[in-house]
Write a protein that holds these residues in place. Structure first.
Motif, short mmCIF file in Angstrom:
data_model
loop_
_atom_site.label_atom_id
_atom_site.label_comp_id
_atom_site.label_asym_id
_atom_site.label_seq_id
_atom_site.Cartn_x
_atom_site.Cartn_y
_atom_site.Cartn_z
N ALA A 105 39.38 -51.82 83.97
CA ALA A 105 38.97 -53.21 84.22
C ALA A 105 40.12 -53.92 84.91
N GLY A 106 39.77 -54.98 85.66
CA GLY A 106 40.80 -55.81 86.27
C GLY A 106 41.11 -55.42 87.69
N ALA A 107 42.37 -55.65 88.10
CA ALA A 107 42.78 -55.39 89.48
C ALA A 107 44.22 -54.92 89.51
N ALA A 108 44.54 -54.12 90.53
CA ALA A 108 45.88 -53.58 90.67
C ALA A 108 46.23 -53.40 92.14
N PHE A 109 47.50 -53.56 92.44
CA PHE A 109 48.04 -53.25 93.76
C PHE A 109 48.92 -52.03 93.61
N ILE A 110 48.64 -51.00 94.38
CA ILE A 110 49.33 -49.72 94.26
C ILE A 110 50.14 -49.47 95.51
N PHE A 111 51.40 -49.17 95.30
CA PHE A 111 52.31 -48.90 96.41
C PHE A 111 52.82 -47.47 96.26
N SER A 112 52.45 -46.60 97.21
CA SER A 112 52.82 -45.20 97.10
C SER A 112 53.45 -44.71 98.39
N ARG A 113 54.48 -43.87 98.23
CA ARG A 113 55.07 -43.18 99.37
C ARG A 113 55.09 -41.67 99.12
N GLU A 114 54.17 -41.21 98.25
CA GLU A 114 54.06 -39.79 97.99
C GLU A 114 53.63 -39.07 99.27
N LYS A 115 54.29 -37.97 99.58
CA LYS A 115 53.97 -37.21 100.79
C LYS A 115 53.23 -35.92 100.49
N SER A 116 53.52 -35.31 99.33
CA SER A 116 52.87 -34.05 98.98
C SER A 116 51.79 -34.30 97.94
N GLY A 117 50.64 -33.67 98.13
CA GLY A 117 49.55 -33.84 97.18
C GLY A 117 48.91 -35.21 97.30
N GLU A 118 48.10 -35.56 96.33
CA GLU A 118 47.38 -36.82 96.33
C GLU A 118 47.55 -37.50 94.99
N ILE A 119 47.29 -38.78 94.97
CA ILE A 119 47.25 -39.53 93.73
C ILE A 119 45.84 -40.07 93.59
N ASP A 120 45.20 -39.77 92.46
CA ASP A 120 43.83 -40.20 92.25
C ASP A 120 43.78 -41.46 91.39
N ILE A 121 42.93 -42.38 91.80
CA ILE A 121 42.65 -43.58 91.03
C ILE A 121 41.20 -43.49 90.58
N LYS A 122 40.97 -43.48 89.28
CA LYS A 122 39.61 -43.38 88.75
C LYS A 122 39.16 -44.73 88.23
N THR A 123 37.95 -45.12 88.59
CA THR A 123 37.32 -46.34 88.07
C THR A 123 35.96 -45.95 87.49
N PRO A 124 35.27 -46.86 86.81
CA PRO A 124 33.96 -46.51 86.26
C PRO A 124 32.93 -46.10 87.30
N ALA A 125 33.17 -46.45 88.58
CA ALA A 125 32.15 -46.18 89.59
C ALA A 125 32.54 -45.12 90.61
N ALA A 126 33.85 -44.85 90.77
CA ALA A 126 34.26 -43.92 91.81
C ALA A 126 35.70 -43.47 91.60
N ASN A 127 36.05 -42.40 92.34
CA ASN A 127 37.43 -41.95 92.38
C ASN A 127 37.99 -42.23 93.77
N GLY A 128 39.26 -42.62 93.81
CA GLY A 128 39.92 -42.83 95.09
C GLY A 128 41.10 -41.91 95.21
#
Length: 385
Positions: A105-128
């Protein structure tokens, strides 16, 4: 808007970019906890979260009203949480090439500089699935999830379909429905809650009545010491409704980015009031709104001069910003925020001796001002200390 260009972006996020390397942290860390931030550790009940607190897989963190938090998940990955946001550290975050955070729930600002692999964000409706990006995520009460990409790329997917979002694009997904592209919101408006608003109002210029001062006495003491979060926490549930009380209330709300609430509070204050003019000018600076120049002689109050200093900085006029800060110290020689501001600008011109002198006044008058202590660190570094 990017963190590289915005002069008033949250300093915590900038610090992580400057100090980052390629190694992964062993746990998530609460870096900033503003106002009411709580954590659930090991499946136990909610308790107050503190800066430097570690979170392990399965732990949760949430922010309450008028509160924010910043998490560091790796040296290259930070997350800023809006009020009323709940996040769980999902399994596999530290031992998998595809870490995951669950935003319930709510809101977030995500700042990433990861170069290898991925970072997944899961919400009740979808994955990013995101790669090296700046991303805004918002989850509504019904689970509808909005993703807006500021930099990089995100694949938004669920059981019904998927779309690829590039920088400057936004997508939305409702539970049980395929993701779809949606209108983009201007970044400054989207992240208004995450931006940093320095203190500009001088309480002695607000003409608060004795009754108003008494009602906010504890908050006012924290504000005068430089402790903006303490000032917010100590505000009474029903702050004074007079002109001075409203101005003070609005100024404190801006300390945690609650511009929308501050503007509602200000509706009862005339537009030409010096305090309201200062807040409006400060808002123009943060949102990069172009306004007509103020003549120096129009800076009748320290608050107006302080706001003008930040506005001129936002227009890349550092000399003008320094002059406005100097005017603020002349208007109110006992204003520690003004002295610290002048010290920052003196230091930006390499005038270390002048910066040190201004900072000494700032620390004496507002010993709990985080900006003053940050400046002290820079000055000591310049002196090889």
């Amino acid at each position: 808007m990017t963190t590289q260009t915005h002069p008033l972006f949250p300093v915590a996020l900038l610090a992580f970019v400057a100090l980052s390397d390629t190694s992964h942290a062993q746990s998530a860390t609460v870096v900033v906890a503003e106002n009411i931030v709580q954590a659930s550790i090991g499946g136990k009940g909610w308790a107050a979260a503190n800066a430097d607190q570690n979170l392990a897989v399965g732990d949760r963190i949430r922010t309450r009203q008028r509160s924010r938090a910043t998490l560091r998940l790796t040296d290259l990955y930070t997350m800023r949480l809006e009020q009323f946001t709940t996040v769980e550290i999902a399994p596999g975050l530290f031992d998998s090439a595809k870490p995951r955070l669950d935003v319930g729930a709510g809101a977030a600002f995500i700042f990433s500089r990861e170069k290898s692999g991925e970072i997944d964000i899961k919400t009740p409706a979808a994955n990013g699935a995101m790669r090296g990006t700046q991303l805004f995520v918002q989850v509504a009460a019904d689970g509808t999830s909005r993703f807006q990409v500021l930099e990089g790329q995100v694949e938004l997917a669920n059981g019904q379909g998927k779309i690829l979002l590039d920088a400057g694009e936004a997508g939305e997904a409702a539970p049980g429905r395929a993701p779809q592209r949606t209108a983009v919101i201007e970044a400054n408006n989207l992240l208004q809650w995450a931006l940093y608003y320095p203190a500009v109002l001088d309480p002695d210029e607000l003409r608060m009545t004795d009754g108003e001062k008494k009602a906010v006495a504890k908050s006012l003491a924290a504000y005068r010491s430089g402790d903006l979060l303490g000032a917010l926490e100590a505000l009474p549930a029903h702050p004074p409704q007079g002109r001075g009380g409203r101005l003070y209330h609005a100024g404190v709300l801006l300390g945690v980015g609650r511009l929308d609430e501050a503007e509602k509070v200000l509706k009862g204050v005339p537009a030409n009031d010096p305090g309201r003019r200062a807040i409006t000018r400060m808002t123009d600076a943060v949102k990069f709104r172009e306004r007509g120049a103020w003549a120096d002689e129009s800076l009748a109050t320290a608050g107006e001069a302080m706001a003008e200093s930040y506005y001129r900085q936002s227009r890349s006029d550092l000399k003008g910003a320094r002059e406005a800060a100097r005017i603020a110290t002349e208007r109110r020689p006992r204003n520690g925020y003004a002295w610290t501001r002048l010290g920052e600008l003196e230091f930006s011109f390499g005038r270390t001796r002048e910066a040190r002198a201004a900072l000494a006044s700032g620390l004496e008058l507002t010993p709990r001002n985080a900006r003053a202590h940050a400046l002290q660190g820079f000055i000591q570094s310049a002196d090889n200390q």
